[in-house]
Design a protein around this motif. Sequence first.
Motif, PDB file in Angstrom:
ATOM      1  N   UNK A 134       0.850  -1.188   0.000  1.00 43.47           N
ATOM      2  CA  UNK A 134       0.000   0.000   0.000  1.00 43.47           C
ATOM      3  C   UNK A 134       0.884   1.236   0.000  1.00 43.47           C
ATOM      4  N   UNK A 135       0.675   2.078  -1.007  1.00 37.99           N
ATOM      5  CA  UNK A 135       1.382   3.356  -1.133  1.00 37.99           C
ATOM      6  C   UNK A 135       0.333   4.457  -0.998  1.00 37.99           C
ATOM      7  N   UNK A 136       0.516   5.336   0.003  1.00 36.48           N
ATOM      8  CA  UNK A 136      -0.500   6.370   0.243  1.00 36.48           C
ATOM      9  C   UNK A 136       0.110   7.469   1.110  1.00 36.48           C
ATOM     10  N   UNK A 137      -0.740   8.385   1.538  1.00 37.08           N
ATOM     11  CA  UNK A 137      -0.346   9.543   2.329  1.00 37.08           C
ATOM     12  C   UNK A 137       0.082   9.084   3.730  1.00 37.08           C
ATOM     13  N   UNK A 138       1.241   9.562   4.176  1.00 34.53           N
ATOM     14  CA  UNK A 138       1.748   9.141   5.489  1.00 34.53           C
ATOM     15  C   UNK A 138       1.575  10.208   6.565  1.00 34.53           C
ATOM     16  N   UNK A 139       0.996  11.328   6.176  1.00 30.57           N
ATOM     17  CA  UNK A 139       0.785  12.409   7.133  1.00 30.57           C
ATOM     18  C   UNK A 139       1.319  13.723   6.619  1.00 30.57           C
ATOM     19  N   UNK A 140       2.529  13.700   6.043  1.00 26.49           N
ATOM     20  CA  UNK A 140       3.111  14.900   5.455  1.00 26.49           C
ATOM     21  C   UNK A 140       3.428  14.727   3.978  1.00 26.49           C
ATOM     22  N   UNK A 141       3.640  13.499   3.571  1.00 28.68           N
ATOM     23  CA  UNK A 141       3.943  13.212   2.173  1.00 28.68           C
ATOM     24  C   UNK A 141       3.491  11.799   1.851  1.00 28.68           C
ATOM     25  N   UNK A 142       3.568  11.438   0.578  1.00 28.51           N
ATOM     26  CA  UNK A 142       3.186  10.088   0.185  1.00 28.51           C
ATOM     27  C   UNK A 142       4.369   9.139   0.335  1.00 28.51           C
ATOM     28  N   UNK A 143       4.057   7.901   0.627  1.00 29.08           N
ATOM     29  CA  UNK A 143       5.107   6.902   0.769  1.00 29.08           C
ATOM     30  C   UNK A 143       4.510   5.528   0.967  1.00 29.08           C
ATOM     31  N   UNK A 144       5.359   4.524   1.115  1.00 27.72           N
ATOM     32  CA  UNK A 144       4.905   3.140   1.330  1.00 27.72           C
ATOM     33  C   UNK A 144       4.464   2.993   2.784  1.00 27.72           C
ATOM     34  N   UNK A 145       3.209   2.640   2.983  1.00 28.43           N
ATOM     35  CA  UNK A 145       2.720   2.389   4.340  1.00 28.43           C
ATOM     36  C   UNK A 145       3.097   0.989   4.795  1.00 28.43           C
ATOM     37  N   UNK A 146       2.999   0.025   3.879  1.00 23.19           N
ATOM     38  CA  UNK A 146       3.483  -1.319   4.197  1.00 23.19           C
ATOM     39  C   UNK A 146       3.779  -2.070   2.900  1.00 23.19           C
ATOM     40  N   UNK A 147       4.642  -3.059   3.014  1.00 20.47           N
ATOM     41  CA  UNK A 147       4.960  -3.947   1.898  1.00 20.47           C
ATOM     42  C   UNK A 147       5.311  -5.316   2.483  1.00 20.47           C
ATOM     43  N   UNK A 148       4.618  -6.346   2.005  1.00 19.64           N
ATOM     44  CA  UNK A 148       4.830  -7.705   2.502  1.00 19.64           C
ATOM     45  C   UNK A 148       5.013  -8.635   1.310  1.00 19.64           C
ATOM     46  N   UNK A 149       6.033  -9.452   1.359  1.00 18.70           N
ATOM     47  CA  UNK A 149       6.215 -10.430   0.286  1.00 18.70           C
ATOM     48  C   UNK A 149       6.737 -11.735   0.863  1.00 18.70           C
ATOM     49  N   UNK A 150       6.420 -12.810   0.173  1.00 15.37           N
ATOM     50  CA  UNK A 150       6.850 -14.130   0.609  1.00 15.37           C
ATOM     51  C   UNK A 150       7.978 -14.608  -0.293  1.00 15.37           C
ATOM     52  N   UNK A 151       9.124 -14.899   0.281  1.00 19.16           N
ATOM     53  CA  UNK A 151      10.254 -15.443  -0.468  1.00 19.16           C
ATOM     54  C   UNK A 151      10.802 -16.651   0.280  1.00 19.16           C
ATOM     55  N   UNK A 152      10.885 -17.777  -0.443  1.00 18.43           N
ATOM     56  CA  UNK A 152      11.416 -19.013   0.139  1.00 18.43           C
ATOM     57  C   UNK A 152      10.707 -19.372   1.441  1.00 18.43           C
TER      58      UNK A 152
END
Length: 448
Positions: A134-152
Amino acid sequence: MFTYIKLKNFLSFKDVTIDFQNSDKEVKKFIAIYGENGSGKSNIVNSIDLLRRSIESFGRMEHFEEIQKLMDKKEFSHEVIEMFLNSFNISHHINRCRMVDCEENTTVEYGFRIGNNKGYYVLSFGERFSYEKLYYFTGKQRGILFEIKNTKDKNELFFSNKLFLSNEVEKDIRNEINKYWGKHTFLGILENEIEKKNESYIKENYLSHIFEVLEMFNDISAYCKMTPHYKSRHYSDKPNNVLGDLSKGKIKAVKEAQLDCSERILKDFFTQAYADIKDVFYKKSHESDEIEYKLFFKKMIGGKIRTIDIERESAGTQHILDVIRSLLGAFCGVTVVYDEIDNGIHDLLLKNIILSMMDEITGQLIITTHNTFLLESIDIKSAFVITVDYLGNKEVKCLNKYPRIQGTNNPRNMYLKGLFGGVPIVDIVDYDEIIDELQETNHFIGGE
């Protein structure tokens, strides 16, 4: 509001982007999607249906387990139980959204705007969810709020340092993700948090902007046709002064004002849209603290006004009730997505319904349709056509991208002539061989 949707290896779409923006600052409020049968119009609606289901799935686990117990007790038929299980089972839905004979993951990306803030949400999956961002507003600017991925077989987690306001809550959420993510999404886990915890707890422990995104996704009203016998509906809670089921049902007596409001809206609509309908009303039956209701029409038939209940009305009129309930949300800032909206509705009636509401839409209305009459009246920036090349690759293109439309050219005539693609290749069907086969088969069966 959706700004775009990207679909990769999603049903019959290998790699498609549908851009709903007129400019960087302007998002289309009305979108009509055209294409020949089987071109993938419903795929777009299914992608939004999947979004809603992925958010709801974690909170539905308890219902899933209850239904499985009913199956063990054999209190319902196997077919009925299986239908309910599939409706609650998110794994069933992500599997049916996969492209056939494709080993690559399916990826869906939803661009959106809430107020003046834009963002995007990504889901990727094979047999289970393998990536979420999820990429969205963080309070002062936009940025990645979270990123989850499965590897191995290991989950890699990234959280914005502003997402959690409490280290203890972050620790608990990480444990939840390690237990359930993959079968469910992180947004689904957060949605369950909202349902289980009180409002003050949520405000004290999380960045509020992430819940703006959840609220927008939950406010989506979506109607899609899964199969000829199974439809999926997600109604928004908005407007909250209108019944969820407009045809019949039971409500608490304290909500009678909601029933009266629904009656007035239906009366206004049907008496204007239908020449033979003179009145619309609900018959009410008060039982303790509940009201049982059913919709009736007063119609001019054979020189006399006769009263007809909703169950004896035409399939088209019954379908319009579903349409109305969904469309009302578009007046209240909701994103409404409706598949095959013209099913059973006369072309001119649907055209009038859509055009009459155009200036009042405060949310977003996305429809799939075969109603070409709309093309004569709507802005070509609102019309999209799905085209297919000889390799089966598809593109969803807005009509304003075609330079041929200018001056007095009629977009409907141009579409029907096949100048934009998205129409069946019309030719005479030769039935001679089919008839010969039928006759030969009948002769064989008769001889036998």
